[in-house]
Design a protein around this motif. Structure first.
Motif, short mmCIF file in Angstrom:
data_model
loop_
_atom_site.label_atom_id
_atom_site.label_comp_id
_atom_site.label_asym_id
_atom_site.label_seq_id
_atom_site.Cartn_x
_atom_site.Cartn_y
_atom_site.Cartn_z
N LYS A 79 1.26 -10.48 1.80
CA LYS A 79 1.38 -9.59 2.95
C LYS A 79 1.56 -8.14 2.51
CE LYS A 79 3.22 -12.94 6.27
NZ LYS A 79 4.34 -13.25 7.20
N THR A 80 1.12 -7.23 3.38
CA THR A 80 1.30 -5.79 3.13
C THR A 80 1.93 -5.14 4.37
OG1 THR A 80 -0.89 -5.19 3.96
CG2 THR A 80 -0.70 -5.70 1.60
N PHE A 81 2.67 -4.06 4.12
CA PHE A 81 3.31 -3.31 5.19
C PHE A 81 3.14 -1.83 4.92
CE2 PHE A 81 5.30 -7.40 4.75
CZ PHE A 81 5.36 -7.88 6.04
N LEU A 82 3.01 -1.07 6.00
CA LEU A 82 2.77 0.36 5.90
C LEU A 82 3.90 1.12 6.57
CD1 LEU A 82 0.66 2.58 5.09
CD2 LEU A 82 -0.29 2.33 7.40
N PHE A 83 4.44 2.11 5.89
CA PHE A 83 5.48 2.97 6.46
C PHE A 83 4.86 4.31 6.78
CE2 PHE A 83 7.68 -0.34 4.31
CZ PHE A 83 8.83 -0.56 5.06
N GLU A 84 4.69 4.58 8.05
CA GLU A 84 4.03 5.72 8.67
C GLU A 84 2.54 5.41 8.91
OE1 GLU A 84 6.35 7.25 9.73
OE2 GLU A 84 7.28 8.74 8.44
N ALA A 85 2.03 5.96 9.99
CA ALA A 85 0.60 5.86 10.30
C ALA A 85 0.07 7.29 10.35
CB ALA A 85 0.38 5.16 11.64
N THR A 86 -0.47 7.75 9.24
CA THR A 86 -0.84 9.15 9.08
C THR A 86 -2.32 9.39 9.38
OG1 THR A 86 -1.65 9.25 6.79
CG2 THR A 86 0.73 9.02 7.09
N PRO A 87 -2.73 10.65 9.47
CA PRO A 87 -4.16 10.95 9.62
C PRO A 87 -4.98 10.47 8.43
CG PRO A 87 -2.84 12.85 10.26
CD PRO A 87 -1.90 11.87 9.61
N ASP A 88 -4.34 10.13 7.32
CA ASP A 88 -5.04 9.62 6.13
C ASP A 88 -4.99 8.10 6.05
OD1 ASP A 88 -5.72 12.17 4.98
OD2 ASP A 88 -3.62 12.41 4.44
N ILE A 89 -4.79 7.43 7.18
CA ILE A 89 -4.54 6.00 7.18
C ILE A 89 -5.69 5.19 6.58
CG2 ILE A 89 -5.42 5.62 9.52
CD1 ILE A 89 -3.11 3.61 9.91
N ASP A 90 -6.91 5.64 6.75
CA ASP A 90 -8.05 4.88 6.19
C ASP A 90 -7.94 4.78 4.68
OD1 ASP A 90 -10.65 3.64 5.91
OD2 ASP A 90 -11.39 5.61 5.32
N ARG A 91 -7.81 5.93 4.01
CA ARG A 91 -7.72 5.91 2.55
C ARG A 91 -6.44 5.23 2.08
NH1 ARG A 91 -7.98 11.32 -0.11
NH2 ARG A 91 -7.13 12.20 1.80
N GLN A 92 -5.37 5.38 2.85
CA GLN A 92 -4.11 4.78 2.44
C GLN A 92 -4.15 3.26 2.55
OE1 GLN A 92 -1.66 7.26 4.94
NE2 GLN A 92 -1.08 8.58 3.23
N LEU A 93 -4.78 2.74 3.60
CA LEU A 93 -4.89 1.28 3.72
C LEU A 93 -5.84 0.71 2.67
CD1 LEU A 93 -4.94 0.66 7.58
CD2 LEU A 93 -3.16 0.03 5.93
N ARG A 94 -6.88 1.46 2.33
CA ARG A 94 -7.76 0.99 1.26
C ARG A 94 -6.99 0.90 -0.06
NH1 ARG A 94 -13.13 0.98 2.84
NH2 ARG A 94 -13.55 2.14 4.78
N ALA A 95 -6.17 1.91 -0.34
CA ALA A 95 -5.38 1.90 -1.56
C ALA A 95 -4.36 0.76 -1.55
CB ALA A 95 -4.67 3.23 -1.74
N LEU A 96 -3.74 0.53 -0.39
CA LEU A 96 -2.76 -0.55 -0.27
C LEU A 96 -3.41 -1.91 -0.46
CD1 LEU A 96 0.16 -1.37 0.42
CD2 LEU A 96 -0.49 -1.32 2.84
N ASN A 97 -4.57 -2.09 0.12
CA ASN A 97 -5.27 -3.37 -0.03
C ASN A 97 -5.76 -3.60 -1.45
OD1 ASN A 97 -4.92 -4.32 2.60
ND2 ASN A 97 -6.66 -3.13 3.36
N ARG A 98 -6.19 -2.53 -2.11
CA ARG A 98 -6.58 -2.67 -3.52
C ARG A 98 -5.38 -3.11 -4.35
NH1 ARG A 98 -9.50 2.15 -2.70
NH2 ARG A 98 -7.81 3.38 -3.65
N GLU A 99 -4.24 -2.50 -4.08
CA GLU A 99 -3.04 -2.85 -4.82
C GLU A 99 -2.65 -4.31 -4.59
OE1 GLU A 99 -0.29 -2.30 -7.58
OE2 GLU A 99 -1.77 -0.80 -6.98
N ALA A 100 -2.87 -4.79 -3.38
CA ALA A 100 -2.52 -6.17 -3.04
C ALA A 100 -3.62 -7.16 -3.42
CB ALA A 100 -2.23 -6.26 -1.54
N GLY A 101 -4.79 -6.66 -3.81
CA GLY A 101 -5.91 -7.55 -4.11
C GLY A 101 -6.44 -8.24 -2.87
N ARG A 102 -6.33 -7.58 -1.73
CA ARG A 102 -6.75 -8.18 -0.46
C ARG A 102 -8.21 -7.85 -0.16
NH1 ARG A 102 -2.15 -7.65 4.18
NH2 ARG A 102 -3.85 -8.55 5.36
N THR A 103 -8.96 -8.86 0.15
CA THR A 103 -10.36 -8.70 0.57
C THR A 103 -10.61 -9.37 1.91
OG1 THR A 103 -11.01 -10.68 -0.66
CG2 THR A 103 -11.19 -8.57 -1.82
N ASP A 104 -9.61 -10.10 2.42
CA ASP A 104 -9.80 -10.89 3.64
C ASP A 104 -9.38 -10.15 4.90
OD1 ASP A 104 -7.17 -10.93 2.75
OD2 ASP A 104 -6.71 -12.80 3.78
N ALA A 105 -8.64 -9.05 4.75
CA ALA A 105 -8.15 -8.32 5.92
C ALA A 105 -7.96 -6.85 5.56
CB ALA A 105 -6.85 -8.92 6.43
#
Length: 316
Positions: A79-105
């Motif tokens: 699971k992943t969790f995000l603290f703040e929803a910023t104008p950069d959310i697209d790049r930040q979620l991509r970075a978070l998912n890469r860190e988690a190795g997530r490809t399914d969501a």
């Protein structure tokens, strides 16, 4: 999701790595905190700014200069969790998912908001039907923040279309999001036109982090910040401006953030182990701490503090 009263005693592990040091990824999957952005709401370069701090970034943009956010990866559950929803959310979620190795969501398993100022919640718009058209992303917010989103467009449309699902937080009440993993909102004084402002205590299996990106002067808070510094292992704290000279073109009385110079004056006499926990974050585009080679950065780090940098990872 269950809520529990917060624990009064926080776990401190002697012999663990230096509290302020960024960690390498933990083999086998653990709990990891990731710095996804460090800049104040308006970003860097900042709109309308032609000063030296922004001029060179207009054509040569620094991709690490994203608005302040943290990510949390629970490698045990995926699971992943995000603290703040910023104008950069697209790049930040991509970075978070890469860190988690997530490809399914693409969306996180939860978003925790601190308050209703531009850089901290407006990224929610990208979860709407004009963009991702997400499905019921849990968004955790304090009562006034929750009401603001539910009762005002365009945010209410996200609720009505079930792009997001609002979860109400209570001050000092922990929300458990995994095994030995909890988040506790801590209300702090700030310019609260539309919502409360909170920081978060993020407790992992081994360490605890404090995240306060926005607050008024430390002395306006009923709880001494030093109490938290003594209890946590990592503290990501408001460093919007380095000193008053930096914003001489504005009325300083209307911007009551604690200057880094004031925080340092308050903490320089603390034991080195306490200063080592501090990671300055939420840096205005004018703040010299954004430049790792600046005299301000070198002086701050030489005094035993840390400056949060995008991409840093910390085991919890």
């Amino acid at each position: 999701m269950k809520r529990f009263a917060p624990m009064l005693l926080l776990l401190f592990l002697p012999g663990s790595p230096a509290q302020g040091q960024a960690d390498r990824a933990e083999p086998g999957g653990g709990v990891e905190l990731v710095v996804l952005g460090t800049v104040q709401d308006g970003g860097s370069p900042h709109i309308g700014c032609n000063r030296d701090c922004c001029a060179g970034l207009v054509l040569n943009h620094d991709p690490s200069r994203m608005v302040v956010a943290l990510g949390l990866v629970d490698g045990r559950s995926g699971k992943t969790f995000l603290f703040e929803a910023t104008p950069d959310i697209d790049r930040q979620l991509r970075a978070l998912n890469r860190e988690a190795g997530r490809t399914d969501a693409f969306t996180p398993d939860g978003v925790f908001l601190t308050h209703a100022h531009m850089g901290h919640y407006t990224g929610l718009m990208y979860l709407g039907r004009e963009a991702l058209n997400a499905r019921e992303v849990p968004v955790h917010a304090m009562p006034r923040m929750r009401g603001f989103l539910a009762e005002n467009g365009p945010w209410s449309q996200l609720v009505e279309a079930r792009n997001i699902r609002l979860e109400t937080l209570e001050n000092d009440i922990s929300v458990y999001i995994g095994e030995a993993l909890s988040v506790t909102p801590v209300q702090v004084p700030h310019r609260d036109e539309y919502s409360e402002t909170v920081g978060y205590l993020i407790r992992g299996p081994r360490k605890t982090a404090l995240f306060i990106p926005d607050i008024d002067k430390w002395e306006r808070w009923g709880t001494p910040i030093e109490k938290y510094l003594a209890e946590v292992d990592l503290a990501f704290v408001d460093a919007t401006f380095y000193d008053a000279a930096e914003i001489g073109y504005r009325d300083v009385s209307l911007i009551p953030h604690p200057f880094v110079s004031e925080s340092r004056q308050r903490w320089d006499g603390l034991a080195g182990a306490l200063r080592n926990k501090v990671h300055f974050i939420h840096l205005n585009h004018t703040n010299p701490l954004l430049d790792p080679e600046s005299e301000a950065s070198r002086s701050t780090e030489a005094a035993g503090y840390h400056i949060a940098r995008t991409g840093q990872k910390f085991r919890l």
